[in-house]
Write a protein that holds these residues in place. Structure first.
Motif, PDB file in Angstrom:
ATOM      1  N   SER A  72       5.234 -26.954   7.151  1.00  0.00           N
ATOM      2  CA  SER A  72       4.855 -26.154   5.990  1.00  0.00           C
ATOM      3  C   SER A  72       3.499 -25.527   6.289  1.00  0.00           C
ATOM      4  N   LEU A  73       3.060 -24.648   5.410  1.00  0.00           N
ATOM      5  CA  LEU A  73       1.737 -24.038   5.539  1.00  0.00           C
ATOM      6  C   LEU A  73       0.814 -24.707   4.524  1.00  0.00           C
ATOM      7  N   LEU A  74      -0.303 -25.249   4.998  1.00  0.00           N
ATOM      8  CA  LEU A  74      -1.241 -25.931   4.123  1.00  0.00           C
ATOM      9  C   LEU A  74      -2.438 -25.030   3.850  1.00  0.00           C
ATOM     10  N   LEU A  75      -2.639 -24.696   2.573  1.00  0.00           N
ATOM     11  CA  LEU A  75      -3.804 -23.937   2.136  1.00  0.00           C
ATOM     12  C   LEU A  75      -4.799 -24.934   1.565  1.00  0.00           C
ATOM     13  N   ASN A  76      -5.942 -25.073   2.225  1.00  0.00           N
ATOM     14  CA  ASN A  76      -6.930 -26.075   1.861  1.00  0.00           C
ATOM     15  C   ASN A  76      -8.229 -25.377   1.463  1.00  0.00           C
ATOM     16  N   ASN A  77      -8.531 -25.393   0.171  1.00  0.00           N
ATOM     17  CA  ASN A  77      -9.706 -24.718  -0.361  1.00  0.00           C
ATOM     18  C   ASN A  77      -9.562 -23.213  -0.179  1.00  0.00           C
ATOM     19  N   THR A  97       9.323 -13.704  -1.700  1.00  0.00           N
ATOM     20  CA  THR A  97       9.685 -15.013  -2.252  1.00  0.00           C
ATOM     21  C   THR A  97       9.155 -16.103  -1.328  1.00  0.00           C
ATOM     22  N   TYR A  98       8.763 -17.199  -1.916  1.00  0.00           N
ATOM     23  CA  TYR A  98       8.408 -18.382  -1.141  1.00  0.00           C
ATOM     24  C   TYR A  98       8.427 -19.584  -2.080  1.00  0.00           C
ATOM     25  N   TYR A  99       8.281 -20.779  -1.498  1.00  0.00           N
ATOM     26  CA  TYR A  99       8.177 -22.001  -2.283  1.00  0.00           C
ATOM     27  C   TYR A  99       6.748 -22.513  -2.177  1.00  0.00           C
ATOM     28  N   ALA A 100       6.182 -22.906  -3.310  1.00  0.00           N
ATOM     29  CA  ALA A 100       4.804 -23.390  -3.342  1.00  0.00           C
ATOM     30  C   ALA A 100       4.759 -24.767  -3.996  1.00  0.00           C
ATOM     31  N   LYS A 101       3.899 -25.635  -3.463  1.00  0.00           N
ATOM     32  CA  LYS A 101       3.734 -26.984  -4.019  1.00  0.00           C
ATOM     33  C   LYS A 101       2.247 -27.287  -4.154  1.00  0.00           C
ATOM     34  N   ARG A 102       1.820 -27.529  -5.356  1.00  0.00           N
ATOM     35  CA  ARG A 102       0.430 -27.884  -5.620  1.00  0.00           C
ATOM     36  C   ARG A 102       0.251 -29.380  -5.391  1.00  0.00           C
ATOM     37  N   GLU A 103      -0.713 -29.736  -4.541  1.00  0.00           N
ATOM     38  CA  GLU A 103      -0.936 -31.153  -4.223  1.00  0.00           C
ATOM     39  C   GLU A 103      -2.193 -31.707  -4.886  1.00  0.00           C
ATOM     40  N   THR A 104      -3.023 -30.842  -5.452  1.00  0.00           N
ATOM     41  CA  THR A 104      -4.207 -31.276  -6.184  1.00  0.00           C
ATOM     42  C   THR A 104      -4.334 -30.401  -7.423  1.00  0.00           C
ATOM     43  N   THR A 105      -5.221 -30.779  -8.311  1.00  0.00           N
ATOM     44  CA  THR A 105      -5.451 -29.950  -9.503  1.00  0.00           C
ATOM     45  C   THR A 105      -6.240 -28.690  -9.142  1.00  0.00           C
ATOM     46  N   PHE A 106      -6.162 -27.709  -9.998  1.00  0.00           N
ATOM     47  CA  PHE A 106      -6.952 -26.487  -9.895  1.00  0.00           C
ATOM     48  C   PHE A 106      -6.690 -25.670  -8.637  1.00  0.00           C
ATOM     49  N   ALA A 107      -5.476 -25.736  -8.131  1.00  0.00           N
ATOM     50  CA  ALA A 107      -5.129 -24.877  -7.001  1.00  0.00           C
ATOM     51  C   ALA A 107      -4.718 -23.511  -7.534  1.00  0.00           C
ATOM     52  N   ILE A 108      -5.362 -22.460  -7.055  1.00  0.00           N
ATOM     53  CA  ILE A 108      -4.979 -21.097  -7.421  1.00  0.00           C
ATOM     54  C   ILE A 108      -4.563 -20.370  -6.151  1.00  0.00           C
ATOM     55  N   ASN A 109      -3.341 -19.871  -6.136  1.00  0.00           N
ATOM     56  CA  ASN A 109      -2.839 -19.163  -4.972  1.00  0.00           C
ATOM     57  C   ASN A 109      -2.727 -17.681  -5.298  1.00  0.00           C
ATOM     58  N   GLN A 161       1.722  -5.087   4.727  1.00  0.00           N
ATOM     59  CA  GLN A 161       0.917  -6.284   4.947  1.00  0.00           C
ATOM     60  C   GLN A 161       1.104  -7.245   3.780  1.00  0.00           C
ATOM     61  N   LEU A 162       1.005  -8.532   4.078  1.00  0.00           N
ATOM     62  CA  LEU A 162       1.104  -9.566   3.056  1.00  0.00           C
ATOM     63  C   LEU A 162      -0.028 -10.562   3.255  1.00  0.00           C
ATOM     64  N   LEU A 163      -0.835 -10.731   2.218  1.00  0.00           N
ATOM     65  CA  LEU A 163      -1.926 -11.689   2.245  1.00  0.00           C
ATOM     66  C   LEU A 163      -1.609 -12.832   1.286  1.00  0.00           C
ATOM     67  N   VAL A 164      -1.675 -14.056   1.792  1.00  0.00           N
ATOM     68  CA  VAL A 164      -1.478 -15.243   0.961  1.00  0.00           C
ATOM     69  C   VAL A 164      -2.729 -16.090   1.095  1.00  0.00           C
ATOM     70  N   GLU A 165      -3.369 -16.402  -0.034  1.00  0.00           N
ATOM     71  CA  GLU A 165      -4.652 -17.098   0.041  1.00  0.00           C
ATOM     72  C   GLU A 165      -4.821 -18.069  -1.116  1.00  0.00           C
ATOM     73  N   GLN A 166      -5.481 -19.185  -0.822  1.00  0.00           N
ATOM     74  CA  GLN A 166      -5.837 -20.161  -1.833  1.00  0.00           C
ATOM     75  C   GLN A 166      -7.309 -19.950  -2.153  1.00  0.00           C
ATOM     76  N   ASP A 172     -13.545 -29.332   1.277  1.00  0.00           N
ATOM     77  CA  ASP A 172     -12.229 -29.505   1.886  1.00  0.00           C
ATOM     78  C   ASP A 172     -11.460 -30.637   1.203  1.00  0.00           C
ATOM     79  N   ASN A 173     -10.148 -30.439   1.109  1.00  0.00           N
ATOM     80  CA  ASN A 173      -9.223 -31.397   0.505  1.00  0.00           C
ATOM     81  C   ASN A 173      -9.363 -31.511  -1.015  1.00  0.00           C
ATOM     82  N   THR A 174     -10.168 -30.630  -1.619  1.00  0.00           N
ATOM     83  CA  THR A 174     -10.303 -30.651  -3.073  1.00  0.00           C
ATOM     84  C   THR A 174      -9.163 -29.894  -3.735  1.00  0.00           C
ATOM     85  N   TYR A 175      -8.821 -28.738  -3.185  1.00  0.00           N
ATOM     86  CA  TYR A 175      -7.773 -27.905  -3.777  1.00  0.00           C
ATOM     87  C   TYR A 175      -6.758 -27.559  -2.704  1.00  0.00           C
ATOM     88  N   LYS A 176      -5.612 -28.194  -2.746  1.00  0.00           N
ATOM     89  CA  LYS A 176      -4.620 -28.033  -1.679  1.00  0.00           C
ATOM     90  C   LYS A 176      -3.298 -27.522  -2.243  1.00  0.00           C
TER      91      LYS A 176
END
Length: 202
Positions: A72-77, A97-109, A161-166, A172-176
């Protein structure tokens, strides 16, 4: 009464018209089907370029927590990815289209379908912003957004172009957030040729 030859001629013309309409409609519908122009399940290594927003930190391909497959692709902070395609924007509808999974609170993608991006989030063609309240924790959720392009659009003829960003600022590891099974597809505007050529059939 009409002769046998007249009936036969009328029948042949009717068959020709039917076949012409059927074939042209078939070609038109085939041309209007969605075609995948980007597919990334993160199984084949890094297909994306460095991110261009915020600090330009690049998300990592992680062999854990995939929706499908092994990675998977991990967006960290404040990490992100930028895809630059050889394809150019044409008249039609683009669907991300994609699938997203929030692993911590306050993740904004933030996900942007763009062109000519040089260091920020503009210009945009279409965008999706996932606030922390819109995704459940630890569950992959499908995300979809679309953009329709015509010949007058500023993006027409420019590279896709496609930009995907958290985007959350934190240590680090606060918002994943994890991303998997990303697709960009294109559905062209159907050509009105199926019926316009009927006048050529006799």
């Amino acid at each position: 009464f009409p002769s046998h030859d007249t009936y036969a001629s009328t029948l042949v013309r009717g068959i020709n018209v039917f076949l012409s309409v059927t074939l042209m409609a078939s070609f038109t519908l085939s041309a209007a089907r969605a075609a995948v122009i980007l597919s990334d399940g993160f199984e084949s290594g890094k297909l994306f370029a460095d991110a261009t927003g915020y600090s330009g930190r690049v998300a990592t391909i992680d062999a854990a927590g995939a929706n499908t497959g092994a990675n998977s692709l991990l967006l960290n902070n404040k990490e992100g990815v930028l895809y630059s395609l050889a394809d150019t924007y044409q008249e039609g509808t683009y669907t991300v289209t994609y699938y997203a999974k929030r692993e911590t609170t306050f993740a904004i993608n933030l996900s942007f379908l763009t062109y000519g991006i040089t260091g920020g989030y503009t210009p945009q063609v279409a965008a999706a912003c996932l606030e922390e309240r819109s995704l459940p924790l630890n569950v992959y959720t499908p995300v979809t957004f679309t953009a329709t392009i015509d010949a007058q659009s500023a993006a027409f003829g420019k590279n896709i172009q496609l930009l995907v960003e958290q985007s959350r600022l934190g240590s680090d590891n606060t918002y994943k957030l994890r991303i998997d099974d990303l697709l960009v597809s294109f559905t062209p505007i159907p050509e009105p040729s199926a019926f316009s050529l009927l006048g050529l059939v006799s």
